[in-house]
Design a protein around this motif. Structure first.
Motif, mmCIF file in Angstrom:
data_model
loop_
_atom_site.group_PDB
_atom_site.id
_atom_site.type_symbol
_atom_site.label_atom_id
_atom_site.label_comp_id
_atom_site.label_asym_id
_atom_site.label_seq_id
_atom_site.Cartn_x
_atom_site.Cartn_y
_atom_site.Cartn_z
ATOM 1 N N HIS A 132 36.187 17.145 66.959
ATOM 2 C CA HIS A 132 36.632 16.066 66.067
ATOM 3 C C HIS A 132 37.714 16.586 65.114
ATOM 4 O O HIS A 132 38.769 15.969 64.946
ATOM 5 N N LEU A 133 37.446 17.746 64.536
ATOM 6 C CA LEU A 133 38.405 18.304 63.578
ATOM 7 C C LEU A 133 39.664 18.811 64.276
ATOM 8 O O LEU A 133 40.782 18.656 63.764
ATOM 9 N N LEU A 134 39.494 19.398 65.442
ATOM 10 C CA LEU A 134 40.665 19.870 66.196
ATOM 11 C C LEU A 134 41.554 18.684 66.548
ATOM 12 O O LEU A 134 42.780 18.751 66.419
ATOM 13 N N LEU B 170 32.422 28.524 67.280
ATOM 14 C CA LEU B 170 33.325 29.652 67.488
ATOM 15 C C LEU B 170 33.958 29.623 68.869
ATOM 16 O O LEU B 170 35.147 29.908 69.028
ATOM 17 N N GLU B 171 33.158 29.256 69.858
ATOM 18 C CA GLU B 171 33.666 29.226 71.218
ATOM 19 C C GLU B 171 34.740 28.155 71.388
ATOM 20 O O GLU B 171 35.782 28.390 72.007
ATOM 21 N N THR B 172 34.456 26.997 70.823
ATOM 22 C CA THR B 172 35.411 25.898 70.945
ATOM 23 C C THR B 172 36.744 26.272 70.289
ATOM 24 O O THR B 172 37.818 26.029 70.834
ATOM 25 N N LEU B 173 36.625 26.889 69.109
ATOM 26 C CA LEU B 173 37.850 27.294 68.418
ATOM 27 C C LEU B 173 38.564 28.363 69.247
ATOM 28 O O LEU B 173 39.786 28.326 69.421
ATOM 29 N N ALA C 145 40.544 31.743 65.551
ATOM 30 C CA ALA C 145 39.412 32.552 65.085
ATOM 31 C C ALA C 145 39.182 32.220 63.620
ATOM 32 O O ALA C 145 40.121 31.836 62.912
ATOM 33 N N ILE C 146 37.938 32.346 63.172
ATOM 34 C CA ILE C 146 37.687 32.100 61.754
ATOM 35 C C ILE C 146 37.695 33.424 61.007
ATOM 36 O O ILE C 146 37.012 34.375 61.389
ATOM 37 N N ASN C 147 38.497 33.456 59.974
ATOM 38 C CA ASN C 147 38.546 34.584 59.057
ATOM 39 C C ASN C 147 37.118 34.937 58.610
ATOM 40 O O ASN C 147 36.334 34.048 58.261
#
Lengths: 353, 353
Positions: free
Chosen positions: A183-185, A213-216, A222-224
């Motif tokens: 949704h956010l992407l 994490l996988e979806t991103l 990647a998340i900081n």
DNA sequence: TTGTAGGCGTTATCAG
DNA sequence: CTGATAACGCCTACAA
């Protein structure tokens, strides 16, 4: 003869079936039948028995009955906590359905501690629970050994186990958070924060985190590390975590493990002068009844926990009746609200201060 | 001889104390003592018994034990619903304390229906509950007759009964809402709205309403009938009720029966262009964890429900041990926040539109 | 349709 | 310290 010595002074011995029998002029067998198989007793006799039971204040004693019948009509559930609408609603649904069948529910709380859960399971089996409902499957192997050794029906909830190792009723936790992330992407977000409950001993949360994490990662994102926080959740925890995240190089969206955390995040954003959703999008989970009414209203998703409870009950009842247990994957109800939108500045992440 | 006919095919008969006894080469009496009075058994023998128990997978069977011991170690609680943090926390506190004493809690839900409560009480007594915890005292006389006939210890919760008719643990509901009302009066409010849960079969709510109306009456203030609404509470109900109230001749303050209702009221105010607290002050009750973090944060008051649960447990434990039951009046924790202030225009009530 | 009697699994009593 | 045995309250063949 002392005065009144034919009157019971204290705590007159509790009455038993035999007292009712005497009072009604029948045998205990007839008393028992009057209560358990009324059709097999002459209506007139039954009346007399019921009247006698009322008169002597008799209630059948479950312990004796359980012993003779080899049936306790007891089912147990072990949940992490009662202090969460998720589990409270689940237990309510479970109890309502089981109650319809005359089954009493034993509730115990494990606080996500696997060894506590094992201990509670032992207590329940000892009490004669005929079936058990368990949240997730992160328990010592010994627990399942215990169940299979006695062939005690059970069901895993809050998690759908495709492997079919155990009957289960729940949502796909990974998929749920994939949905939120997508949704956010789709809105255009590329820089994320993540605030979740502690995944320790909680496979469901681990799955949820994995889903995000996988979806991103699939999108090369990647998340900081500083933007990824877990811990014992509460609105305050969400607030504190968000203050840290918003402090430097803030993301444009924060994904929260539940609405309580998210509401803390909204407060932090307000305190730090971030406009939601203009400067920051926020998502919750579980869709608390208040989330629709706060400002800004909170984008969230949930599953019907009361339904999950009654389906879990159904699953156990099926097994107790010798029928095949049905696993069920619950659907996710996604609610898009004011707290999420396209990021104001698509690619740049300027500190709004 | 058929193959494997010495192997149990299905559901090998559950093991009993006698199996453990045989395996350990002792009598069942020693097995029982090893578990219940370990000191009275030679350590070496005890070891052997424990090992044997493990080997044959034995757990003592509570029904047999209850029969022989005349003790079930079961306590029951009947609550209106589990779908409210109030009662969920209460039950958690109750269970935690009782669990420490090896007592299992039976939970049942009555939905504020007195006759359902009576039925549930019967089930619990039938199951051998040794004591009962009841919310409020609005039950058929028959329920209390049942309890006193069997001299079953009990405690009334969520309500402090000064009369001492029953042991009780709770707050003074009238006083609590007097406090809330006085807070608003002190700020200068003179025109009020009131949105409460349904007082039917709920003496606690009736007391709360009484506290508000009486306090206002003492100041020569009455609430317009259209500004006084009760019903099945939820944020949505609060919203709808507030829309009606704000429609004409709006008050400067609305007192709500709980935070859920109040959050709906805040939403309605926002939708109708009323500024809180400038145009309208709003109070909640129960102090939900999110109430501090929403905007505007909500003035509320609460009592410690987990504490109430453990005090209720203590009260029952006292009675079970033959000690005197202690009633306890819990203190109210009042939290003044952003949703209340002096009314903007002290005496005039202008429609801000 | 109703009664008789044995057994469900554990513990308490009492003797050894 | 340990063992034999009689309850505990109810249900369910089986017999009448």
């Amino acid at each position: 003869m002392a005065p009144h010595d034919d009157l019971p002074i204290v705590s007159p011995r509790k009455s038993r079936a035999v007292d009712v029998a005497r009072e009604a002029g029948v045998s205990t067998a007839t008393v028992s039948r009057s209560f358990n198989e009324p059709d097999k007793v002459l209506p007139k006799v039954r009346e007399r028995v019921m009247e006698a039971a009322r008169k002597v204040g008799w209630l059948p004693h479950a312990a004796g009955s359980a012993l003779a019948r080899q049936r306790t009509l007891l089912v147990g559930t072990i949940i992490p906590t009662l202090r969460s609408g998720i589990f409270a609603n689940f237990v309510a649904g479970l109890q309502e359905r089981l109650g319809e069948e005359g089954i009493t529910l034993l509730v115990s709380v494990s606080g996500n501690d696997p060894s506590k859960a094992l201990a509670e399971a032992r207590v329940m089996l000892s009490r004669g629970a005929e079936a058990l409902s368990l949240v997730g499957q992160a328990y010592p192997e010994e627990l399942f050994d215990l169940l299979s050794a006695r062939s005690v029906p059970h069901v895993i909830t809050h998690e759908f186990c495709g492997d079919g190792k155990h009957p289960s009723v729940g949502l796909d936790n990974r998929e749920a958070f994939v949905t939120v992330t997508q949704h956010l992407l789709a809105l255009g977000h590329r820089k994320f924060g993540l605030i979740m409950p502690d995944p320790k001993n909680n496979n469901r949360v681990a799955e949820r985190i994995g889903g995000v994490l996988e979806t991103l990662s699939d999108h090369g994102i990647a998340i900081n590390a500083e933007h990824q926080i877990t811990g014992e959740w509460s609105p305050q925890m969400g607030y504190d975590a968000a203050v840290g995240i918003l402090n430097r190089m803030p993301p444009t969206a924060i994904i929260c493990g539940n609405d309580q955390i998210a509401i803390g995040v909204l407060a932090a954003a307000r305190a730090r002068g971030f406009h939601v959703p203009g400067d920051l999008s926020v998502t919750g989970f579980d869709d608390d009844p208040v989330s629709e009414h706060i400002f800004p209203s909170l984008t969230s998703a949930r599953t019907d926990n009361t339904l999950m409870g009654s389906l879990a009950a159904e699953c156990l009842l099926d097994q107790l009746a010798g029928r095949q247990a049905k696993s069920q994957k619950l659907t996710l109800l996604f609610a898009e609200r004011q707290s999420t939108s396209r990021p104001a500045k698509t690619d740049l992440n300027l500190d709004p201060q």
